[in-house]
Design a protein around this motif. Structure first.
Motif, PDB file in Angstrom:
ATOM      1  N   SER A 100      -5.519 -33.470 -15.213  1.00 29.72           N
ATOM      2  CA  SER A 100      -6.131 -32.182 -14.892  1.00 29.72           C
ATOM      3  C   SER A 100      -5.801 -31.135 -15.945  1.00 29.72           C
ATOM      4  CB  SER A 100      -5.672 -31.701 -13.514  1.00 29.72           C
ATOM      5  OG  SER A 100      -4.301 -31.392 -13.533  1.00 29.72           O
ATOM      6  N   SER A 101      -4.823 -31.418 -16.799  1.00 28.87           N
ATOM      7  CA  SER A 101      -4.463 -30.427 -17.810  1.00 28.87           C
ATOM      8  C   SER A 101      -5.263 -30.562 -19.095  1.00 28.87           C
ATOM      9  CB  SER A 101      -2.972 -30.528 -18.146  1.00 28.87           C
ATOM     10  OG  SER A 101      -2.212 -30.220 -17.012  1.00 28.87           O
ATOM     11  N   MET A 102      -6.098 -31.580 -19.197  1.00 30.53           N
ATOM     12  CA  MET A 102      -6.955 -31.684 -20.363  1.00 30.53           C
ATOM     13  C   MET A 102      -8.395 -31.447 -19.929  1.00 30.53           C
ATOM     14  SD  MET A 102      -5.329 -34.864 -22.434  1.00 30.53           S
ATOM     15  CE  MET A 102      -5.478 -34.226 -24.070  1.00 30.53           C
ATOM     16  N   HIS A 103      -9.170 -30.824 -20.816  1.00 27.50           N
ATOM     17  CA  HIS A 103     -10.547 -30.508 -20.445  1.00 27.50           C
ATOM     18  C   HIS A 103     -11.369 -31.787 -20.384  1.00 27.50           C
ATOM     19  CE1 HIS A 103     -14.303 -28.465 -20.034  1.00 27.50           C
ATOM     20  NE2 HIS A 103     -13.695 -27.294 -20.070  1.00 27.50           N
ATOM     21  N   PRO A 104     -12.036 -32.044 -19.252  1.00 26.26           N
ATOM     22  CA  PRO A 104     -12.746 -33.323 -19.106  1.00 26.26           C
ATOM     23  C   PRO A 104     -13.947 -33.474 -20.040  1.00 26.26           C
ATOM     24  CG  PRO A 104     -13.173 -31.883 -17.230  1.00 26.26           C
ATOM     25  CD  PRO A 104     -12.101 -31.228 -18.044  1.00 26.26           C
ATOM     26  N   TYR A 105     -14.470 -32.374 -20.578  1.00 29.10           N
ATOM     27  CA  TYR A 105     -15.707 -32.465 -21.354  1.00 29.10           C
ATOM     28  C   TYR A 105     -15.477 -32.617 -22.852  1.00 29.10           C
ATOM     29  CZ  TYR A 105     -18.081 -30.785 -17.161  1.00 29.10           C
ATOM     30  OH  TYR A 105     -18.577 -30.638 -15.897  1.00 29.10           O
ATOM     31  N   TYR A 106     -14.234 -32.465 -23.302  1.00 29.29           N
ATOM     32  CA  TYR A 106     -13.978 -32.580 -24.737  1.00 29.29           C
ATOM     33  C   TYR A 106     -13.131 -33.813 -25.028  1.00 29.29           C
ATOM     34  CZ  TYR A 106     -15.574 -27.736 -24.928  1.00 29.29           C
ATOM     35  OH  TYR A 106     -16.316 -26.595 -24.824  1.00 29.29           O
ATOM     36  N   THR A 107     -13.359 -34.412 -26.195  1.00 24.78           N
ATOM     37  CA  THR A 107     -12.558 -35.583 -26.539  1.00 24.78           C
ATOM     38  C   THR A 107     -11.123 -35.132 -26.806  1.00 24.78           C
ATOM     39  OG1 THR A 107     -12.948 -35.385 -28.911  1.00 24.78           O
ATOM     40  CG2 THR A 107     -14.516 -36.718 -27.666  1.00 24.78           C
ATOM     41  N   VAL A 108     -10.236 -36.114 -26.726  1.00 20.39           N
ATOM     42  CA  VAL A 108      -8.829 -35.834 -26.986  1.00 20.39           C
ATOM     43  C   VAL A 108      -8.684 -35.221 -28.382  1.00 20.39           C
ATOM     44  CG1 VAL A 108      -6.622 -36.966 -27.398  1.00 20.39           C
ATOM     45  CG2 VAL A 108      -8.020 -37.619 -25.431  1.00 20.39           C
ATOM     46  N   GLY A 109      -9.422 -35.804 -29.337  1.00 23.40           N
ATOM     47  CA  GLY A 109      -9.361 -35.301 -30.706  1.00 23.40           C
ATOM     48  C   GLY A 109      -9.805 -33.848 -30.786  1.00 23.40           C
ATOM     49  N   GLN A 110     -10.943 -33.540 -30.166  1.00 26.29           N
ATOM     50  CA  GLN A 110     -11.441 -32.163 -30.210  1.00 26.29           C
ATOM     51  C   GLN A 110     -10.387 -31.189 -29.688  1.00 26.29           C
ATOM     52  OE1 GLN A 110     -14.946 -32.819 -27.855  1.00 26.29           O
ATOM     53  NE2 GLN A 110     -16.321 -32.692 -29.616  1.00 26.29           N
ATOM     54  N   GLN A 111      -9.663 -31.618 -28.646  1.00 24.04           N
ATOM     55  CA  GLN A 111      -8.688 -30.706 -28.052  1.00 24.04           C
ATOM     56  C   GLN A 111      -7.474 -30.513 -28.946  1.00 24.04           C
ATOM     57  OE1 GLN A 111      -8.346 -30.923 -23.716  1.00 24.04           O
ATOM     58  NE2 GLN A 111      -9.913 -32.495 -23.697  1.00 24.04           N
ATOM     59  N   ILE A 112      -7.094 -31.577 -29.655  1.00 22.48           N
ATOM     60  CA  ILE A 112      -5.964 -31.425 -30.582  1.00 22.48           C
ATOM     61  C   ILE A 112      -6.396 -30.611 -31.799  1.00 22.48           C
ATOM     62  CG2 ILE A 112      -4.283 -32.648 -32.012  1.00 22.48           C
ATOM     63  CD1 ILE A 112      -4.460 -34.952 -30.053  1.00 22.48           C
ATOM     64  N   ILE A 113      -7.596 -30.911 -32.286  1.00 22.24           N
ATOM     65  CA  ILE A 113      -8.115 -30.174 -33.439  1.00 22.24           C
ATOM     66  C   ILE A 113      -8.178 -28.682 -33.131  1.00 22.24           C
ATOM     67  CG2 ILE A 113     -10.202 -29.780 -34.812  1.00 22.24           C
ATOM     68  CD1 ILE A 113     -10.699 -32.848 -34.563  1.00 22.24           C
ATOM     69  N   GLU A 114      -8.650 -28.378 -31.938  1.00 18.27           N
ATOM     70  CA  GLU A 114      -8.731 -26.970 -31.550  1.00 18.27           C
ATOM     71  C   GLU A 114      -7.349 -26.317 -31.592  1.00 18.27           C
ATOM     72  OE1 GLU A 114      -9.448 -26.112 -27.415  1.00 18.27           O
ATOM     73  OE2 GLU A 114     -10.844 -24.522 -27.945  1.00 18.27           O
ATOM     74  N   ALA A 115      -6.367 -27.012 -30.992  1.00 17.06           N
ATOM     75  CA  ALA A 115      -5.015 -26.456 -30.955  1.00 17.06           C
ATOM     76  C   ALA A 115      -4.491 -26.211 -32.371  1.00 17.06           C
ATOM     77  CB  ALA A 115      -4.083 -27.405 -30.206  1.00 17.06           C
ATOM     78  N   TYR A 116      -4.812 -27.136 -33.282  1.00 18.82           N
ATOM     79  CA  TYR A 116      -4.304 -27.016 -34.647  1.00 18.82           C
ATOM     80  C   TYR A 116      -4.998 -25.888 -35.394  1.00 18.82           C
ATOM     81  CZ  TYR A 116      -2.561 -28.583 -39.192  1.00 18.82           C
ATOM     82  OH  TYR A 116      -1.945 -28.663 -40.407  1.00 18.82           O
ATOM     83  N   ARG A 117      -6.304 -25.782 -35.189  1.00 15.13           N
ATOM     84  CA  ARG A 117      -7.068 -24.816 -35.989  1.00 15.13           C
ATOM     85  C   ARG A 117      -6.915 -23.372 -35.520  1.00 15.13           C
ATOM     86  NH1 ARG A 117     -12.943 -26.007 -37.023  1.00 15.13           N
ATOM     87  NH2 ARG A 117     -12.647 -24.675 -38.830  1.00 15.13           N
TER      88      ARG A 117
END
Lengths: 341, 337, 341
Positions: A100-117
């Motif tokens: 529940s803590s990860m957004h279901p609509y985005y890939t794992v990569g997209q979520q890490i990339i977002e955090a990094y950028r």
């Protein structure tokens, strides 16, 4: 001053039913490379503490006071924009339920990339490479392929690894893990605890682990803080708290746990009653209605909040009983019963 | 994913078949069951003054003496291949898709429908654009400022929007803006988009806003409720913990998840609307499908009514099909099943 | 029924949930939630069923209480085959067989008073009580440590631990012989867990109850059980009495499980010999062939991928399904190797 230094932190929420004192005068410190374990039951205020440090506590009506010093910088007085710019970069958090803590609509990569950028001005390609790299470092097989998976395509353990990769993507100096293994199976929990220990060594960050499980705390912590009713009742090194505990609540927690490493006793030694609701914390010592020794201190138990006092070498206890009395009880009554287990 | 699409396509097709059967049943079979003789049905086409022989002849040529299954078969065949109508005096060819001839005008129904479609389509598209943008924006802002004056004001207005019928708001706005202030043209004005886009929009402005007001109210309330729920999710907390700016948290993480269920509703609402915005078209006397349907019902022109019903149903089915497919694009979890 | 006959006997029980795929919902496979397990439960004992998520322990609980119907195999309760019995004929048996659920929040109807909840079994089963239902209910409330005067209160007025007591009171109303407890304490705070564990033990002695306790927590299971069965992906991999299972675990999985449990002792973390399993539990939809544990087992050989090890007696009352058991007495191990090799 420690790397993270929290002084007299109070987080109060006004509600229709009265003032909820989720955290009521908490002080502690964590150094780089060290781990603090915060232990408590539901409603002890342990999760609100962690959210408060990151400025993520809910509701604009929350009243924060005290001081939070992170690397020489005070956060409670700082602007929300400044605290935001530190979140994810200098301090990061891992949550209990990775699904529940990860957004279901985005890939794992997209979520890490977002955090990094957010905190690094790099192209998507560079960030993606970094994401693959991070996934590999937290032990996800075939990271270059799995980076494009969605959270629901991961198993529970893999998801928590991905969460850790996301939290560590900007190399934070303070990492807070709120019940990081509670939702996981026991064999996976062991893997994640190992991983966190290894990564902490590698990143040399300050780690706060929040949990109800004394076993998990013992695995990771250098220092331990026991919370009850929004307050710290015992604070010391892991050895202090496990081998020389002086608060009756800590004794109760130790006695309530069935243990695998000792011969089983006939009966567990539970604490009577239930944890208090934060809206209605008992007067005096918050633990007195459940404390088997409350009568020893007479009226003080119900009228006076005991001070958090040093008993020896940085070991703090909040109890009306004298140091000698507590040590006597532990050595003669509690320890012998627990040890036969 | 491919099986998902195929299954949905088959489902949609099956739905259309069922709808055509039901419609055919209601308009051709039920009257016969209710006791209408083939002659009575045929007399609709030739008028009351015709001789019984003529009526009998027409009934025979229209196939009213055939078994129901054959009649349905001819009807379907007409839809796909067109039909030949032999009136004795000559053979009339009704090209596919043939919905038959109007009782009243004697003209084939389909070209009439085609004429009306752009009006309804223009009305629906403009109104949809306004209500989605306005409804979602208001819903999001209300949710983010829950309990504020803005929230209470817009939600109060939304409640009014949901409860006031279109003919009421439509009449009021006509009286005020067209006849009173003269800002907008009076009812009945229609210019085709290809002729003059500016005038097209100007003429439709009031109907758009009236229609959009009703829907925007519903969408604002739904968006607000959905947004409040989403913003309490764990993954929103994660997004904040990453250090994301609040605006990005709301738009990238909150709105994305909130809009998915609204998308479903939108598809169906839009599909229904293309089938005819009856009240709006009537209020503003716009020559769209809805007005056509009302006229057809009033004159009991069965082929016309049936044509409208079939076309409207088809739009609803297509819209919900599109939504289902879009859903799979938006929500990766749907692709699995 | 003689003394030595088990109260509950399960033989080769299977439960497969069909999985459909494609255009025509063709059945392409089955989730083998429970895939051929056998065990006996004797009167007055407690059998613990332990395993990680997806091992089929909860399905097993639902099967033996016949909330589910088994796909194959036999369930015998008090000498009666109940495997495929209809609901009508099961009804009188339900008195003797009750279930305690994990979540004390969702398993109690919030609109009913405690009196109505605990009294419902009487009404449903049409049982006559000596001094009326109310008296009977109040007696049970007292038995589980609740105030009988709280008869007219609603579940939300109670804490988590008290709600679990209400759940227990409800199962006790009709004086059952067998109680299946599915994760009875895992939703509760540590200090409350111990209270409920003790209560379950007291009730067992007082009312001569037989328990099947399903849990993922090895320490709780050890504390409460006389015998323990370890499950992995729908199979029982090891059964033994508590003492020998925990002191000489033979199946590598059991060893790994025990090694994974965090121990509340900061010294132990440094000098403990750990077994760390790789990866997560595979999906029960497509379990590994032969020995299901071979994908994660450090002792796995070719034979483990080809031949399924039977659940074989290795010592008195100690059965293990493994080709290369740990801690096994010399002779039987050699025998198995000879048999299978």
């Amino acid at each position: 001053m420690s790397f993270l230094d929290v002084k007299d932190l109070k987080i109060h929420f006004p509600t229709d039913d009265g003032l909820v004192k989720s955290v009521d005068g908490l002080s502690f410190g964590v150094e780089r490379g060290k781990t603090l374990g915060i232990v408590g039951e539901s409603g002890s205020g342990k999760s609100v503490t962690s959210l408060g440090i990151l400025g993520l506590h809910k509701g604009g009506r929350a009243r924060l006071s005290g001081e939070i010093w992170l690397d020489g910088e005070e956060l409670i007085g700082a602007s929300t924009e400044h605290v935001r710019s530190l979140r994810g970069k200098k301090m990061a958090m891992i949550f209990q339920d990775p699904l529940s803590s990860m957004h279901p609509y985005y890939t794992v990569g997209q979520q890490i990339i977002e955090a990094y950028r957010i905190h690094n001005d790099v192209s998507k390609q560079v960030a993606r490479k970094h994401a693959v790299d991070m996934l590999g470092r937290v032990g996800i097989p075939e990271p270059a392929r799995r980076v494009d998976s969605y959270p629901h395509e991961f198993s529970g353990g893999m998801r928590q690894r991905a969460m850790i990769a996301m939290a560590l993507s900007c190399d934070p100096e303070l990492l807070i893990a709120d019940e990081p293994t509670t939702a996981l199976d026991v064999t996976v929990q062991a893997q994640i605890l190992d991983l966190m220990r290894d990564l902490q060594r590698e990143f040399n960050s300050a780690l706060i682990i929040i949990t109800h499980d004394l076993g998990v705390v013992a695995e990771l912590s250098d220092d331990i803080l026991v919370m009850y009713g929004g307050k710290c009742v015992e604070y010391g090194s892991a050895e202090d708290v496990f081998y020389r505990p002086e608060h009756p609540y800590t004794w109760g927690l130790l006695g309530s746990m069935p243990r695998l490493d000792r011969e089983p006793t006939e009966r567990l030694l539970p604490i009577k009653g239930s944890p208090p609701s934060l809206i209605n914390v008992p007067p005096g010592c918050a633990f007195h209605p459940r404390c088997p020794y409350a009568e020893r201190t007479g009226d003080k138990a119900t009228t006076e909040v005991p001070a958090l006092a040093e008993t020896e070498g940085g070991h703090l206890v909040r109890c009306h009983m004298s140091r000698e009395e507590r040590r006597g009880l532990w050595e003669n009554e509690i320890k012998p019963v627990l040890e036969t287990q | 994913m491919l099986t998902y699409i195929i299954r949905r396509l088959i489902g949609a097709f099956a739905m259309l078949v069922v709808i055509s059967m039901v419609t055919f049943g209601i308009f051709y079979v039920v009257p016969q069951w209710a006791g209408a003789t083939p002659e009575a049905m045929a007399s609709r086409y030739v008028g009351r003054a015709a001789t019984p022989e003529t009526v009998h002849l027409v009934a025979e040529r229209l196939g009213f003496y055939d078994p129901v299954v054959v009649q349905y078969g001819n009807f379907v065949k007409g839809l796909f291949a067109g039909a030949q109508y032999d009136y004795g005096a000559g053979v009339e060819h009704c090209p596919a898709p043939c919905f038959g001839y109007s009782f009243i005008t004697g003209q084939p129904v389909w070209p009439d429908l085609l004429d009306r479609l752009p009006v309804t389509f223009s009305l629906a598209i403009g109104a949809a654009l306004i209500w989605v943008v306005a409804g979602v924006a208001v819903g999001v802002l209300s949710a983010l400022r829950r309990g504020s004056f803005f929230d209470r004001l817009t939600m109060g207005t939304a409640l009014a929007g949901v409860s006031l019928p279109i003919f009421f708001t439509g009449m009021i706005s006509l009286v005020v803006f067209s006849y009173g202030l003269g800002w907008t043209p009076p009812g009945g004005a229609w210019t085709d988009f290809s002729e003059n886009p500016a005038e097209w929009a100007y003429n439709l402005l009031l109907p758009w806003i009236t229609l959009a007001f009703l829907f925007a109210a519903t969408y604002a309330r739904l968006t607000r409720a959905g947004m409040l729920e989403t913003m309490g999710e764990d993954y929103i907390r994660t997004a904040r913990a990453k250090g994301l700016r609040e605006r990005q948290v709301v738009v990238k993480h909150g709105l994305r998840a909130t809009l998915t269920p609204i998308l479903t509703l939108f598809g169906i609402d839009f599909g229904l609307l293309i089938g005819g915005a009856i009240l709006t078209e009537t209020t503003y006397t716009l020559p769209g499908l809805g007005q056509y349907a009302i006229l057809a019902i009033r004159t009991q022109d069965m082929p016309q009514v049936m044509g409208v019903v079939l076309v409207a149903a088809m739009f609803v089915v297509i819209a919900s099909l599109v939504v289902d497919l879009l859903y799979a694009v938006v929500d990766p979890r749907v692709r699995l099943s | 029924m003689s003394e030595n006959e088990p109260l509950l006997s399960v033989q080769n029980m299977e439960k497969h949930f069909p999985v459909t795929k494609g255009l025509f919902k063709r059945q392409v496979g089955a989730v083998k939630a429970v895939d051929g397990i056998s065990f006996d439960v004797f009167k007055g004992e407690t059998l613990g069923l332990v395993g990680e998520s997806g091992c089929g322990k909860s399905t097993t609980g639902r099967l033996v209480t016949r909330l589910l119907e088994p796909t194959a195999g036999k369930i015998v309760f008090e000498g009666q085959d109940i495997s495929h019995m209809g609901q009508g004929r099961l009804r009188p048996l339900r008195r003797d067989m009750q279930m305690i659920f994990q979540d004390p929040y969702s398993s109690l109807n919030p609109r009913h008073t405690v009196g109505a909840i605990v009294g419902a079994p009487y009404r449903i089963q049409g049982v006559k009580t000596e001094n009326g239902v109310k008296k009977a209910v109040q007696d049970i409330l007292e038995l589980v440590g609740l105030n009988p005067e709280h008869y007219n209160r609603y579940p939300h007025e109670f804490s988590g631990g008290q709600r679990q007591r209400i759940g227990i009171a409800r199962t006790l109303a009709l004086k059952p012989k067998l109680i299946i407890a599915d994760e009875p304490v895992s939703a509760l705070d540590v200090s409350i867990q111990a209270q409920v564990v003790n209560l379950l033990e007291d009730l067992q002695k007082e009312l001569d109850l037989t328990y099947v306790v399903i849990a993922h927590d090895l320490s709780v299971v050890r504390h409460i059980s006389d015998r323990v069965a370890v499950m992995y992906l729908g199979k029982i991999v090891e059964v033994a009495d508590r003492k020998s299972l925990y002191s000489v675990p033979m199946h590598p999985y059991t060893n790994a499980l025990m090694s994974a449990v965090p121990v509340p002792d900061p010294k132990v973390r440094k000098d403990r010999d750990r077994i760390r399993l790789k990866g997560d539990v595979p999906s029960p939809l497509n379990p590994p062939p032969a020995c299901r544990f071979h994908t994660r087992c450090w002792k796995a050989q070719d034979i483990c991928k080809k031949v399924e090890p039977p659940l074989a007696q290795m010592a008195e009352g100690h059965q293990v399904a493994c080709h290369f058991p740990e801690n096994a007495p010399e002779l039987p191990a050699a025998e198995t190797a000879a048999k299978t090799g």
